[in-house]
Design an enzyme around this catalytic site. Structure first.
Site, PDB file in Angstrom:
ATOM      1  N   LYS A  37      -6.952   3.096   6.619  1.00  0.00           N
ATOM      2  CA  LYS A  37      -8.102   2.417   7.219  1.00  0.00           C
ATOM      3  C   LYS A  37      -7.700   0.970   7.498  1.00  0.00           C
ATOM      4  O   LYS A  37      -6.736   0.468   6.875  1.00  0.00           O
ATOM      5  CB  LYS A  37      -9.319   2.507   6.281  1.00  0.00           C
ATOM      6  CG  LYS A  37      -9.125   1.834   4.908  1.00  0.00           C
ATOM      7  CD  LYS A  37      -9.327   0.347   4.961  1.00  0.00           C
ATOM      8  CE  LYS A  37      -8.750  -0.343   3.782  1.00  0.00           C
ATOM      9  NZ  LYS A  37      -8.617  -1.803   3.972  1.00  0.00           N
ATOM     10  N   HIS A  53      -1.394   0.451  13.782  1.00  0.00           N
ATOM     11  CA  HIS A  53      -1.745   1.856  13.560  1.00  0.00           C
ATOM     12  C   HIS A  53      -1.630   2.692  14.841  1.00  0.00           C
ATOM     13  O   HIS A  53      -1.159   3.829  14.806  1.00  0.00           O
ATOM     14  CB  HIS A  53      -3.169   1.970  13.003  1.00  0.00           C
ATOM     15  CG  HIS A  53      -3.278   1.545  11.573  1.00  0.00           C
ATOM     16  ND1 HIS A  53      -4.473   1.577  10.869  1.00  0.00           N
ATOM     17  CD2 HIS A  53      -2.343   1.093  10.704  1.00  0.00           C
ATOM     18  CE1 HIS A  53      -4.263   1.144   9.638  1.00  0.00           C
ATOM     19  NE2 HIS A  53      -2.991   0.837   9.521  1.00  0.00           N
ATOM     20  N   ILE A  57       0.834  -1.205   0.000  1.00  0.00           N
ATOM     21  CA  ILE A  57       0.000   0.000   0.000  1.00  0.00           C
ATOM     22  C   ILE A  57       0.867   1.254   0.000  1.00  0.00           C
ATOM     23  O   ILE A  57       0.510   2.280  -0.605  1.00  0.00           O
ATOM     24  CB  ILE A  57      -0.987  -0.023   1.182  1.00  0.00           C
ATOM     25  CG1 ILE A  57      -2.186   0.874   0.878  1.00  0.00           C
ATOM     26  CG2 ILE A  57      -0.332   0.355   2.491  1.00  0.00           C
ATOM     27  CD1 ILE A  57      -3.365   0.647   1.794  1.00  0.00           C
ATOM     28  N   ASP A  89     -10.816  -4.927   6.989  1.00  0.00           N
ATOM     29  CA  ASP A  89     -10.122  -4.772   5.719  1.00  0.00           C
ATOM     30  C   ASP A  89     -11.074  -4.428   4.582  1.00  0.00           C
ATOM     31  O   ASP A  89     -10.751  -3.584   3.729  1.00  0.00           O
ATOM     32  CB  ASP A  89      -9.363  -6.061   5.380  1.00  0.00           C
ATOM     33  CG  ASP A  89      -8.163  -5.788   4.487  1.00  0.00           C
ATOM     34  OD1 ASP A  89      -7.167  -5.254   4.996  1.00  0.00           O
ATOM     35  OD2 ASP A  89      -8.233  -6.086   3.283  1.00  0.00           O
ATOM     36  N   TYR A  97      11.249   3.916  12.175  1.00  0.00           N
ATOM     37  CA  TYR A  97      10.135   4.855  12.059  1.00  0.00           C
ATOM     38  C   TYR A  97      10.423   6.138  12.833  1.00  0.00           C
ATOM     39  O   TYR A  97      10.024   7.231  12.425  1.00  0.00           O
ATOM     40  CB  TYR A  97       8.850   4.209  12.566  1.00  0.00           C
ATOM     41  CG  TYR A  97       8.468   2.937  11.836  1.00  0.00           C
ATOM     42  CD1 TYR A  97       8.785   2.752  10.483  1.00  0.00           C
ATOM     43  CD2 TYR A  97       7.796   1.917  12.496  1.00  0.00           C
ATOM     44  CE1 TYR A  97       8.431   1.595   9.820  1.00  0.00           C
ATOM     45  CE2 TYR A  97       7.434   0.746  11.835  1.00  0.00           C
ATOM     46  CZ  TYR A  97       7.765   0.589  10.495  1.00  0.00           C
ATOM     47  OH  TYR A  97       7.413  -0.558   9.836  1.00  0.00           O
TER      48      TYR A  97
END
Length: 326
Positions: free
Chosen positions: A96, A78, A11, A175, A57
């Site tokens: 999402k 997330h 993604i 999902d 990160y």
């Protein structure tokens, strides 16, 4: 605006491809890519000419040149990654489903508000011009009084680890079902009087096939189906007493057709310059940040919370549990 991406999976790949295809006048650049594997980040950076690759990160979050952080990791991560970005003073566009559950969503939004930072959920269909066109058609009375929605979204995904594992917030609902729920709420709103639902599970306990019936206070009904173990036409239909609208692919609207007396009377396509459709959520974030807003008009924070709460209720009814549920 400099975009930094946390996570270098498929993604993230799609987002970087999309941003690379935008006209320069949009002023959006993928500035940095972060992975826990520096080699993977460097390969990603070479592929899309991203200036900076990070092996953690935290390095991305601490870079003062990053304006907006895109969270492209699994649902289960997330919360941690968004919290890291917010604590580092960064605005966030989070994929999402926004979080694993409503409790996490509330905590994250409270943190963003307390720090005066923009944050929004990257449910891309909410930001797309073709979705806005459908809403415009409904509101204009094109199909008379809207009364029924039918929407389905299914993919063959039962070989994917993230769908099967509770610790990755697996199952069809977060999902795929999230798109069906958003489809209903975009066009019928959130005044839902009751919900009836059922699911069939994978052996490991995650939901495989989901059926959801939303009954609205004013009498409208939305029938939603989703599955992670078969294929379907991914179609959404909004039915009124004077006509109906067919949306081809509710996951990424490809064509919208309007019917009267069972004959097509109009057709609408995505804008000619559309890259993949991912660009609109980034452009909306840029515009909101420029205007000093903390949320996007296309996906208000209260809507994100309402949908997370609905999915929590559905999972509770089905007995689908994640380790991070409270």
């Amino acid at each position: 605006m400099n975009l930094g991406i946390i996570g270098a999976g498929w993604i993230a790949d799609k987002m970087a491809y999309t941003i690379a295809g935008l006209p320069k006048e949009e002023g959006i650049t993928t500035y940095g890519i972060a992975s826990r594997d520096l080699g993977k980040a460097q390969a990603f950076a070479r592929k899309y000419s991203v200036p900076v690759a990070y092996g953690s990160y935290r390095e991305l979050v601490e870079d003062p040149n990053v304006d907006l952080v895109y969270i492209a990791t699994p649902h289960s991560h997330h919360y941690d990654h968004t919290k890291l970005a917010l604590e580092g003073g960064k605005a966030v566009l989070c994929e999402k489903a926004f979080m694993a559950n409503g409790a996490e969503a509330r905590e994250i939004l409270d943190l963003a508000h307390s720090r005066g930072l923009f944050i929004t959920e990257a449910i891309w269909t909410r930001y797309m011009p073709l979705s806005h066109k459908v809403k415009e058609l409904i509101d204009s009375g094109e199909i008379g009084e809207p009364r029924l929605i039918r929407a389905s979204l299914c993919y063959q995904m039962d070989n994917k680890e993230r769908i099967l594992r509770p610790d990755l917030c697996g199952g069809a609902l977060l999902d795929l079902g999230v798109y069906c729920i958003n489809f209903a709420r975009m066009f019928f709103g959130g005044d839902i009087a009751s919900v009836e639902s059922s699911c069939v599970k994978f052996p490991g306990g995650m939901d495989k096939y989901d059926s959801m019936e939303l009954f609205y206070a004013d009498g409208k009904v939305a029938h939603l189906t989703t599955a992670a173990a078969c294929l379907c036409n991914r179609e959404g239909i909004i039915c009124g007493n004077e006509g109906y609208i067919v949306v081809e692919n509710i996951n990424c609207p490809e064509r919208v057709r309007v019917f009267h007396d069972y004959k097509q009377t109009a057709e609408y396509l995505p804008p000619a310059g559309q890259v993949t459709g991912y660009e609109y959520q980034v452009m909306a974030s840029r515009d909101a940040m420029r205007d000093g807003l903390l949320e996007s008009e296309y996906m208000p924070h209260q809507e994100t919370i309402a949908i997370m709460d609905m999915m929590d209720s559905l999972r509770a009814e089905w007995g689908v549990k994640y380790p991070m549920d409270r």
